[in-house]
Design a protein around this motif. Structure first.
Motif, PDB file in Angstrom:
ATOM      1  N   LEU A   1      23.632  35.359  51.226  1.00 14.35           N
ATOM      2  CA  LEU A   1      22.790  34.275  50.700  1.00 14.35           C
ATOM      3  C   LEU A   1      23.392  32.913  51.020  1.00 14.35           C
ATOM      4  CD1 LEU A   1      21.808  35.767  47.211  1.00 14.35           C
ATOM      5  CD2 LEU A   1      20.349  35.521  49.234  1.00 14.35           C
ATOM      6  N   LEU A   2      24.702  32.804  50.935  1.00 15.60           N
ATOM      7  CA  LEU A   2      25.359  31.538  51.260  1.00 15.60           C
ATOM      8  C   LEU A   2      25.219  31.204  52.739  1.00 15.60           C
ATOM      9  CD1 LEU A   2      28.606  31.773  49.090  1.00 15.60           C
ATOM     10  CD2 LEU A   2      26.709  30.153  48.796  1.00 15.60           C
ATOM     11  N   VAL A   3      25.309  32.218  53.591  1.00 13.67           N
ATOM     12  CA  VAL A   3      25.116  31.994  55.024  1.00 13.67           C
ATOM     13  C   VAL A   3      23.702  31.501  55.291  1.00 13.67           C
ATOM     14  CG1 VAL A   3      24.940  33.131  57.282  1.00 13.67           C
ATOM     15  CG2 VAL A   3      26.884  33.609  55.794  1.00 13.67           C
ATOM     16  N   TYR A   4      22.708  32.163  54.670  1.00 18.82           N
ATOM     17  CA  TYR A   4      21.315  31.746  54.849  1.00 18.82           C
ATOM     18  C   TYR A   4      21.112  30.314  54.363  1.00 18.82           C
ATOM     19  CZ  TYR A   4      16.245  31.619  54.516  1.00 18.82           C
ATOM     20  OH  TYR A   4      14.933  31.257  54.660  1.00 18.82           O
ATOM     21  N   ARG A   5      21.658  30.012  53.207  1.00 20.47           N
ATOM     22  CA  ARG A   5      21.530  28.662  52.649  1.00 20.47           C
ATOM     23  C   ARG A   5      22.186  27.624  53.569  1.00 20.47           C
ATOM     24  NH1 ARG A   5      19.101  25.173  48.824  1.00 20.47           N
ATOM     25  NH2 ARG A   5      20.523  23.414  48.577  1.00 20.47           N
ATOM     26  N   THR A   6      23.342  27.939  54.078  1.00 17.03           N
ATOM     27  CA  THR A   6      24.067  26.993  54.920  1.00 17.03           C
ATOM     28  C   THR A   6      23.322  26.714  56.216  1.00 17.03           C
ATOM     29  OG1 THR A   6      26.179  27.738  54.014  1.00 17.03           O
ATOM     30  CG2 THR A   6      26.259  26.565  56.108  1.00 17.03           C
ATOM     31  N   LEU A   7      22.730  27.748  56.803  1.00 20.37           N
ATOM     32  CA  LEU A   7      22.042  27.564  58.077  1.00 20.37           C
ATOM     33  C   LEU A   7      20.674  26.924  57.930  1.00 20.37           C
ATOM     34  CD1 LEU A   7      24.370  29.346  59.155  1.00 20.37           C
ATOM     35  CD2 LEU A   7      22.680  30.437  60.654  1.00 20.37           C
ATOM     36  N   THR A   8      20.024  27.101  56.799  1.00 23.41           N
ATOM     37  CA  THR A   8      18.655  26.589  56.644  1.00 23.41           C
ATOM     38  C   THR A   8      18.591  25.240  55.947  1.00 23.41           C
ATOM     39  OG1 THR A   8      18.412  27.882  54.609  1.00 23.41           O
ATOM     40  CG2 THR A   8      17.605  28.873  56.657  1.00 23.41           C
ATOM     41  N   HIS A   9      19.732  24.722  55.497  1.00 17.40           N
ATOM     42  CA  HIS A   9      19.754  23.414  54.834  1.00 17.40           C
ATOM     43  C   HIS A   9      20.800  22.534  55.510  1.00 17.40           C
ATOM     44  CE1 HIS A   9      17.727  25.880  51.824  1.00 17.40           C
ATOM     45  NE2 HIS A   9      17.280  24.779  51.272  1.00 17.40           N
ATOM     46  N   PRO A  10      20.396  21.850  56.595  1.00 12.31           N
ATOM     47  CA  PRO A  10      21.346  21.016  57.342  1.00 12.31           C
ATOM     48  C   PRO A  10      21.996  19.963  56.449  1.00 12.31           C
ATOM     49  CG  PRO A  10      19.291  21.265  58.566  1.00 12.31           C
ATOM     50  CD  PRO A  10      19.050  21.834  57.192  1.00 12.31           C
ATOM     51  N   THR A  11      23.298  19.841  56.584  1.00  7.14           N
ATOM     52  CA  THR A  11      24.073  18.854  55.836  1.00  7.14           C
ATOM     53  C   THR A  11      25.079  18.212  56.780  1.00  7.14           C
ATOM     54  OG1 THR A  11      25.705  20.551  55.238  1.00  7.14           O
ATOM     55  CG2 THR A  11      23.896  20.163  53.680  1.00  7.14           C
ATOM     56  N   PRO A  12      25.649  17.075  56.392  1.00  8.91           N
ATOM     57  CA  PRO A  12      26.722  16.511  57.202  1.00  8.91           C
ATOM     58  C   PRO A  12      27.864  17.518  57.350  1.00  8.91           C
ATOM     59  CG  PRO A  12      25.965  14.906  55.579  1.00  8.91           C
ATOM     60  CD  PRO A  12      25.310  16.219  55.236  1.00  8.91           C
ATOM     61  N   HIS A  13      28.409  17.592  58.537  1.00  8.70           N
ATOM     62  CA  HIS A  13      29.524  18.500  58.833  1.00  8.70           C
ATOM     63  C   HIS A  13      29.145  19.954  58.569  1.00  8.70           C
ATOM     64  CE1 HIS A  13      31.801  14.840  59.218  1.00  8.70           C
ATOM     65  NE2 HIS A  13      31.552  14.524  57.963  1.00  8.70           N
ATOM     66  N   GLN A  14      27.917  20.290  58.916  1.00  8.31           N
ATOM     67  CA  GLN A  14      27.419  21.649  58.694  1.00  8.31           C
ATOM     68  C   GLN A  14      28.264  22.681  59.432  1.00  8.31           C
ATOM     69  OE1 GLN A  14      23.493  22.355  60.266  1.00  8.31           O
ATOM     70  NE2 GLN A  14      23.049  24.010  58.822  1.00  8.31           N
ATOM     71  N   GLY A  15      28.732  22.326  60.634  1.00  7.57           N
ATOM     72  CA  GLY A  15      29.542  23.254  61.407  1.00  7.57           C
ATOM     73  C   GLY A  15      30.846  23.596  60.721  1.00  7.57           C
ATOM     74  N   ILE A  16      31.490  22.613  60.122  1.00  6.14           N
ATOM     75  CA  ILE A  16      32.755  22.852  59.423  1.00  6.14           C
ATOM     76  C   ILE A  16      32.520  23.742  58.210  1.00  6.14           C
ATOM     77  CG2 ILE A  16      34.618  21.761  58.117  1.00  6.14           C
ATOM     78  CD1 ILE A  16      34.328  19.333  59.935  1.00  6.14           C
ATOM     79  N   ILE A  17      31.464  23.446  57.461  1.00  6.47           N
ATOM     80  CA  ILE A  17      31.141  24.249  56.278  1.00  6.47           C
ATOM     81  C   ILE A  17      30.865  25.697  56.680  1.00  6.47           C
ATOM     82  CG2 ILE A  17      29.470  24.572  54.410  1.00  6.47           C
ATOM     83  CD1 ILE A  17      29.097  21.491  54.452  1.00  6.47           C
TER      84      ILE A  17
END
Length: 383
Positions: free
Chosen positions: A235-251
């Motif tokens: 669920l965290l992976v899905y959330r991280t990929l579908t909600h772009p944020t600053p420094h998304q790659g690092i997160i």
């Protein structure tokens, strides 16, 4: 030596997601937000590579003979398929040149830009992502990460050989410097290098943490606990990929370290599912899927261009890629169902080609590497 079957399956699923990220079919499910950010799964590949390499070599005596076997093993694991695909892309450029002489047009002319002849040698040496002045995404675009990964392997090997006592500290320092460089957008070297190094060395550190925690985790006999933990990770992976944020790659990179740590134990219900043959097969084919899919997609798109010209109907369109200035040629029939079916057909073609290259290129290369390491004649046995 333990093989992490579940993590292999994950790698296969992520490779398929990367295929869908690169798929250019306008109305298909590949345009869902999750797949539009699936390029971040390349970070997972780097994390997993660091984890597995440290599992295989980080806890053993690493002398000159081991270094030799390591270098041969890694070279024959990556190079055969990489070189085959480079030749395929050079062949596709000649095909494009022929088509241009017969009235067809493409986004870029043959042997120009990222497929210029000057890009061939750095690609052949896997240096395209390391040397300034060359296009990291030239010819077979996904090979940029193989370029980074190959020389990170060699760097890790040198650390294990020369300063094994300080390996943990150096890994931590390299990880920290790389993540900070990504955070501040430090451009003294190519960003691809920071991107690969941060994840690869973080993956190696993750293995050290896994080693420390494994005895305690083995004493916890609670499948429900591990199942909940695995589902939470997904669920965290899905959330991280579908909600772009600053420094998304690092997160995403740090999250993938947690995912690898959790699923390395193979203790929950999701792990049991991923151990099934179908998912394990995707894991086996993952490297081939990753390195062959761009050529299949190019051929698929080129076929749509030819069909459009022959029928007088327009099945392709040039659009600006969201979030960038790059223009892309998309396939579209104007029908959602048909576009979805075309995407499945394309994916099926990728899997079929990958099965062939796995058996006739990858396995042959691995066998050749074993023979070279043992100083045996290079006649190949059947695999």
């Amino acid at each position: 030596m333990k093989r992490f079957v579940v993590l292999d399956s994950f790698r296969g699923i992520c490779a398929v997601a990367v295929v869908l990220f690169h798929t250019q079919i306008l109305l298909s499910f590949s345009e869902l937000s999750f797949f539009r950010h699936a390029d971040l799964f390349v970070e997972f590949f780097f994390v997993l590579s660091g984890f597995v390499m440290f599992h295989a070599y980080g806890t053993r005596e690493f002398g000159p003979q081991v270094l030799r076997r390591f270098a041969i093993s890694r070279t024959f694991r990556l190079y055969p398929l990489h070189l085959v695909m480079l030749l395929v892309f050079i062949g596709l450029e000649f095909g494009k040149l022929w088509a241009e002489h017969h009235g067809f047009s493409f986004n870029d002319a043959a042997f120009t830009g990222k497929t210029a002849p000057s890009e061939i040698l750095p690609n052949a040496l896997l240096l395209q992502s390391w040397i300034g002045g060359f296009n990291s995404l030239s010819f077979n675009t996904p090979a940029w990460s193989i370029s980074i990964e190959y020389y990170l392997y060699m760097l890790l090997a040198l650390v294990l050989l020369l300063v094994p006592r300080y390996c943990g500290r150096l890994l931590a320092l390299a990880t920290l410097i790389s993540f900070v460089a990504l955070y501040v957008d430090l451009d003294v070297i190519k960003p691809f290098i920071w991107r690969g190094a941060s994840c690869f060395f973080a993956g190696a550190l993750t293995y050290r943490l896994y080693q420390a925690l494994e005895p305690a985790l083995d004493r916890i006999d609670d499948r429900l606990f591990f199942s909940v933990l695995e589902v939470l990770c997904l669920l965290l992976v899905y959330r991280t990929l579908t909600h772009p944020t600053p420094h998304q790659g690092i997160i995403a990179s740090l999250l993938f370290c947690v995912v690898v740590l959790v699923f390395a134990g193979e203790r929950g219900a999701v792990s049991r599912l991923l151990q099934r043959r179908g998912f394990a097969r995707l894991g086996e084919l993952s490297f081939s899927i990753y390195l062959t899919h761009a050529a299949v997609i190019f051929a698929f798109t080129s076929a749509a261009v030819v069909i459009s010209k022959l029928t007088g109907s327009e099945y392709t369109m040039i659009l600006q890629q969201p979030g960038s200035e790059q223009i892309m040629r998309y396939i579209s029939t104007g029908n959602v169902l048909v576009d979805d079916l075309l995407t499945l057909l394309e994916l099926g073609m990728v899997l079929a080609v990958s099965s062939l290259t796995y058996h006739y290129v990858e396995l042959k290369g691995i066998e050749m590497g074993r023979r070279v390491a043992r100083n045996e004649p290079l006649g190949l046995s059947q695999v």
